[in-house]
Each structure stands twice: as structure tokens, then as C-alpha cells.
Design an enzyme around this catalytic site. Structure first.
Site, PDB file in Angstrom:
ATOM      1  N   ASP A 208     125.623   1.282 156.056  1.00 12.59           N
ATOM      2  CA  ASP A 208     125.059   2.248 157.036  1.00 12.59           C
ATOM      3  C   ASP A 208     124.343   2.865 156.698  1.00 12.59           C
ATOM      4  O   ASP A 208     124.952   4.077 156.116  1.00 12.59           O
ATOM      5  CB  ASP A 208     125.854   2.533 157.750  1.00 12.59           C
ATOM      6  CG  ASP A 208     125.565   3.999 158.957  1.00 12.59           C
ATOM      7  OD1 ASP A 208     123.799   3.838 159.411  1.00 12.59           O
ATOM      8  OD2 ASP A 208     126.344   3.996 160.158  1.00 12.59           O
ATOM      9  N   GLN A 211     122.047   7.940 157.619  1.00 11.32           N
ATOM     10  CA  GLN A 211     122.000   9.060 157.048  1.00 11.32           C
ATOM     11  C   GLN A 211     121.220   9.507 155.607  1.00 11.32           C
ATOM     12  O   GLN A 211     121.566  10.625 154.999  1.00 11.32           O
ATOM     13  CB  GLN A 211     123.389  10.284 157.064  1.00 11.32           C
ATOM     14  CG  GLN A 211     124.038   9.757 158.623  1.00 11.32           C
ATOM     15  CD  GLN A 211     123.262  10.931 159.537  1.00 11.32           C
ATOM     16  OE1 GLN A 211     121.994  11.721 158.832  1.00 11.32           O
ATOM     17  NE2 GLN A 211     123.121  10.944 160.248  1.00 11.32           N
ATOM     18  N   LYS A 234     114.999   9.101 161.162  1.00  8.45           N
ATOM     19  CA  LYS A 234     115.779  10.122 160.362  1.00  8.45           C
ATOM     20  C   LYS A 234     114.766  10.059 159.533  1.00  8.45           C
ATOM     21  O   LYS A 234     115.579  11.007 158.560  1.00  8.45           O
ATOM     22  CB  LYS A 234     117.147   9.452 160.337  1.00  8.45           C
ATOM     23  CG  LYS A 234     117.685   9.738 161.988  1.00  8.45           C
ATOM     24  CD  LYS A 234     119.232   9.470 161.481  1.00  8.45           C
ATOM     25  CE  LYS A 234     120.435   9.233 162.537  1.00  8.45           C
ATOM     26  NZ  LYS A 234     120.460   9.614 163.595  1.00  8.45           N
TER      27      LYS A 234
HETATM   28  N1  C6P Z   1     123.299   9.475 164.430  1.00  8.09           N
HETATM   29  C1  C6P Z   1     123.360  11.898 165.154  1.00  8.09           C
HETATM   30  O1  C6P Z   1     123.478  12.999 165.350  1.00  8.09           O
HETATM   31  P1  C6P Z   1     120.467   4.792 166.008  1.00  8.09           P
HETATM   32  O2  C6P Z   1     121.005   5.561 166.609  1.00  8.09           O
HETATM   33  O3  C6P Z   1     120.484   3.631 165.461  1.00  8.09           O
HETATM   34  O4  C6P Z   1     119.079   5.248 165.357  1.00  8.09           O
HETATM   35  O5  C6P Z   1     121.595   5.047 164.250  1.00  8.09           O
HETATM   36  C2  C6P Z   1     122.592   5.121 164.806  1.00  8.09           C
HETATM   37  C3  C6P Z   1     123.815   6.042 163.751  1.00  8.09           C
HETATM   38  C4  C6P Z   1     124.390   5.370 163.026  1.00  8.09           C
HETATM   39  N2  C6P Z   1     125.011   5.466 161.983  1.00  8.09           N
HETATM   40  C5  C6P Z   1     125.110   6.695 161.724  1.00  8.09           C
HETATM   41  C6  C6P Z   1     125.638   6.761 160.106  1.00  8.09           C
HETATM   42  C7  C6P Z   1     123.910   7.441 162.555  1.00  8.09           C
HETATM   43  O6  C6P Z   1     124.328   9.292 162.479  1.00  8.09           O
HETATM   44  C8  C6P Z   1     123.470   7.402 163.870  1.00  8.09           C
HETATM   45  C9  C6P Z   1     123.135   7.985 164.104  1.00  8.09           C
HETATM   46  C10 C6P Z   1     122.480  10.593 165.257  1.00  8.09           C
HETATM   47  O7  C6P Z   1     124.234  11.777 164.467  1.00  8.09           O
HETATM   48  C11 C6P Z   1     122.566   9.822 166.176  1.00  8.09           C
HETATM   49  S1  C6P Z   1     124.123   9.635 167.045  1.00  8.09           S
END
Ligand code: C6P
Length: 414
Positions: A208, A211, A234
Site C-alpha cells: 500500500d 503515503q 496524495k
Molecule cells: N489515508 C489519511 O488521512 P484512498 O482513500 O483510497 O485514496 O487511500 C486510502 C489509504 C490507504 N492506505 C493508506 C496508508 C492511507 O493513508 C490511505 C488514506 C488518508 O490518512 C485518508 S483516511
């Protein structure tokens, strides 16, 4: 030299800030300090304008029409795939699938690869640092297939217990799914070591990268990961799009994730044949404008230089960590040596939500709560944290403003 560097070759932060219209505003009568970049980063003008240009100039559906606008849109869409391929150093463009974001990428793998390859008694390893997006899809498929989920424990500093990880690996392990960097604590995980150990028992690995994408070099071939998921929003790109990398041989052997237009070769009521990768996994009209905008976001990062960005953000993180640590009754959550620019903390006796609201009143945007990592908060025995996460357009003056706000909050509340 890049336009975003000074003559001395260092980043020109004022120049970089000038690319982000949203930063230049007052919030609650104070200059906006945007420290919620781990949730979503702001978008440079070039991304906003590119999306606008698509809708104003050549909005058309892709891969279907032979008319000029359709061809132009298709070309721009496929150029974006090439840019993302290079961004993560995939071997082939066919290994890049456009998704809604990281969440959809993980669900695609859990649903398609997981359903096909997991059986009763198999094991999936995730970590205690995972976002709900890298927990729940595995729980869904594990429940359906009778597989078990094992969790790598998190140590007090917010790093993974790698000894424990290695002892969890057995010949029953079929999938290992971990993040490259933690959204709640910032910890950078030793993904290469995790991948190699998993391959040692024949398991496949999904990383994943939500980040990591904006902060860390990503080379899926050097990592040898099997799947890697990212979100555009992001990495200075638009919401609603992202990419999933998968090794060709795995993607080819996987069943479709969703059925519909675009993902087929031929349909009859008797038998349908599926399209080649990546289209097999891209059912329906995709988010064309945002995929095209995604490319510009990556080009922006490449232009500024990811390594320079990361070095500057690390300087901001060190500066903030030092300053925040001096605040009364402060507890930093996540003190790993290797971190992306995420600073999580609690102040004894003051609820994170209250801190978030009072900072917002001073124009400082942070995130508070469990950050979609409830099991991780349980591990630390807390409900949530205050999280400040930095991007390349942030400054030390902004950090001073947050620290000043926190000191006032402590004085007021105690
Ligand atoms: N974290 C945060 O504020 P999406 O929503 O599909 O773009 O990403 C999901 C996701 C998956 N893995 C990690 C490590 C993440 O940080 C995130 C999204 C945001 O931390 C929104 S909850």
C-alpha cells in the site's frame, strides 16, 4: 536547473507556493496553514488547468471513438499511463491499471487475486500499522474463503516487529499486505526485507503505497513486489483516481474485478471473452480528466525532484518534532528513525478533537482522530491523535504558528 530551485540549487519554497492557489487565503481570519497533506495534498495550478483544458477542449470518451476529440483524449489518457509506469519504474505500461485510488487497488487484488488463489486454512499477513483500506478487503475475502489473517505487531516506537513477522511466515502464507509508510505515525517500513521474506515462503506481496508515493522513491522492479497501489490525490493530483501496479503474469492469470464495457474482447449470451491487461481491469468509462491531471501531478513532482522534496520535508519534520516535544504534557506517537513527514501526538488531558478545532480557529488545518487505523490506536491505548503532515509547500514559520497555537491551547485548557 528546475524553475522551482534557487540559483544555489535549493528549493525555492516561495516559488513552489505560488503554484498552489488554495494556499493563498485566510481561514478564520488567519493565513491558512495546511498541515493535512497525508489526507490529501493541495493541487498545483498545472493540474487544475489540465483538467479544465480537457473539459473545455477535448472532452470525449476514450478507446471507442475514431473522431478527433476521442483520439486526443485517448492519447492523453494513455500518455498518463506511461508517466505512471516510469514514476514507479514498472517494466511495462500494461502493468499499470487505473483505479479510483489505493482503496480500489487493494480491493481489486483482494477480490480478484484473493478469491482465485485463497483456500480454507490459508493465511494472509498484514501489519498492525495498516489503514482500514488494507485490513477490511482482506477480512472480506478471508471470511469468504476460510482463510486466516495474522498481524505483524507494532513496537513502542511505531516500527514493525520484524522478528515476529518472520516467525509468522509459513507455507500457509499466501499473501502479505503492508504499507510502505504509515499514515498515522509516518513510519517507513522495510518493505524490501518484507517482500524478500514473503517470497521465501512463496507468498505474494501487495504494498500500500498511499503515503509513500509523494515522499519515497518507488521502484517496483527493484522491490520485486507483486502489487503496488497508490492514490493520485496524495501526490498533488486529483481525487478519484490512482493506479495499481501488478506483475504481468499475475494480472494475466487473474479474473476480472468488475464486468462491463471496455474490459471485454467479445460478448455473446453464450460466452464472453475478456480484454487484455490492463483493460481487463478497467470496466466502464474511467475518470478520464483526472487521469490526465494525474500525469501533470507526477510531472510536477519530477520537476521539483522527489529527493529534494523529501529532504526538505524531513527538515520540516525534525524542526516540528523538536519544537512540539517541548510542549507541556506532550506525547509523540510514532518515533521511528525513518519516517515520512507525519507528526502524530496527544496532549494529556486535552481531547485531540478539541485541539484540532482550536487550531482551526487559528487557520491551522490538522487531522484528528484514529486516521482510519483503529487497531493501531488500540495498540497505543488511545482514541486518536492530532496529526500534522507536511508537504513541500510548508514552511518553518507555519510550524511556529502551529506550535504557538498549541502552547496557547495548553495554557487555556490547563
Ligand atoms: N489515508 C489519511 O488521512 P484512498 O482513500 O483510497 O485514496 O487511500 C486510502 C489509504 C490507504 N492506505 C493508506 C496508508 C492511507 O493513508 C490511505 C488514506 C488518508 O490518512 C485518508 S483516511
Amino acid at each position: 536547473m528546475s524553475e522551482t530551485q534557487t540559483t544555489k540549487g535549493i528549493l525555492d519554497i516561495d516559488k513552489i507556493r505560488s503554484h498552489f492557489p488554495v494556499l493563498h487565503q485566510q481561514v478564520n481570519g488567519k493565513p491558512l496553514v495546511y498541515f493535512d497533506n497525508a489526507a490529501t495534498s493541495q493541487k498545483p495550478k498545472v493540474v487544475i488547468e489540465t483538467i479544465n483544458d480537457y473539459y473545455e477542449g477535448y472532452n470525449a470518451n476514450i478507446h471507442r471513438g475514431i473522431h478527433t476529440l476521442a483520439e486526443k483524449a485517448t492519447k492523453a489518457f494513455e500518455e498518463s499511463r506511461k508517466t505512471i509506469k516510469s514514476f514507479i519504474n514498472a517494466n511495462e505500461t500494461e502493468e499499470i491499471i487505473f483505479t479510483k485510488g489505493t482503496t480500489e487497488g487493494i480491493n481489486l487484488v483482494a477480490s480478484s487475486y484473493g478469491r482465485k488463489n485463497l483456500s480454507e486454512g490459508d493465511e494472509i499477513i498484514i501489519s498492525g500499522l495498516e489503514h482500514h483500506s488494507n485490513i477490511v478487503p482482506w477480512q472480506i475475502v478471508a471470511e469468504e474463503k476460510g482463510a486466516t489473517i495474522k498481524v505483524i505487531p507494532v513496537l513502542a516506537d511505531g516500527t514493525l516487529d520484524m522478528e515476529a513477522y518472520k516467525s509468522l511466515l509459513t507455507d500457509k502464507t499466501k499473501i502479505v499486505a503492508v504499507n510502505h509508510a504509515s499514515n498515522s505515525l509516518g513510519t517507513i517500513n522495510p518493505v524490501k526485507e518484507i517482500i524478500d521474506a514473503a517470497h521465501g515462503v512463496g507468498a505474494k506481496v501487495l504494498i500500500d503505497g498511499a503515503q509513500a508515493a509523494a515522499h519515497l522513491p518507488i521502484d517496483v522492479q527493484a522491490l520485486d513486489c507483486d502489487f503496488y497501489a497508490i492514490s493520485a490525490h496524495k501526490v498533488y493530483g486529483p481525487t478519484g483516481t490512482g493506479a495499481l501496479y501488478g506483475k504481468r503474469t499475475l494480472l494475466e492469470a487473474m479474473p476480472p474485478y468488475q464486468g462491463g464495457g471496455e474490459m471485454i474482447k467479445h460478448v455473446s449470451f453464450e460466452k464472453t471473452t475478456y480484454n487484455d491487461i490492463p483493460y481487463k481491469f478497467e470496466a466502464g468509462t474511467p475518470n478520464i480528466g483526472d487521469v490526465i491531471g494525474f500525469q501533470k501531478a507526477i510531472e510536477f513532482v519530477n520537476e521539483v525532484g522527489k529527493a529534494s522534496m523529501a529532504a526538505y520535508e524531513s527538515e520540516l519534520l525534525n524542526y516540528a518534532t523538536e519544537k512540539v516535544a517541548k510542549i507541556q504534557d506532550m506525547q509523540l506517537i510514532g518515533t521511528a528513525k525513518k519516517k515520512v513527514s507525519v507528526l502524530s501526538f496527544v496532549i494529556e488531558g486535552i481531547h485531540p478533537f478539541d485541539i484540532g478545532q482550536m487550531l482551526d480557529a487559528r487557520g491551522v488545518a490538522v487531522r484528528t482522530g484514529h486516521h482510519c487505523t483503529e487497531p493501531l490506536m488500540d495498540r497505543f491505548g488511545i482514541e486518536g491523535t492530532v496529526r500534522a503532515s507536511f508537504a513541500v509547500y510548508n514552511t518553518k514559520e507555519e510550524i511556529d504558528s502551529m506550535v504557538d497555537g498549541l502552547n496557547r491551547i495548553v495554557r487555556f485548557m490547563k
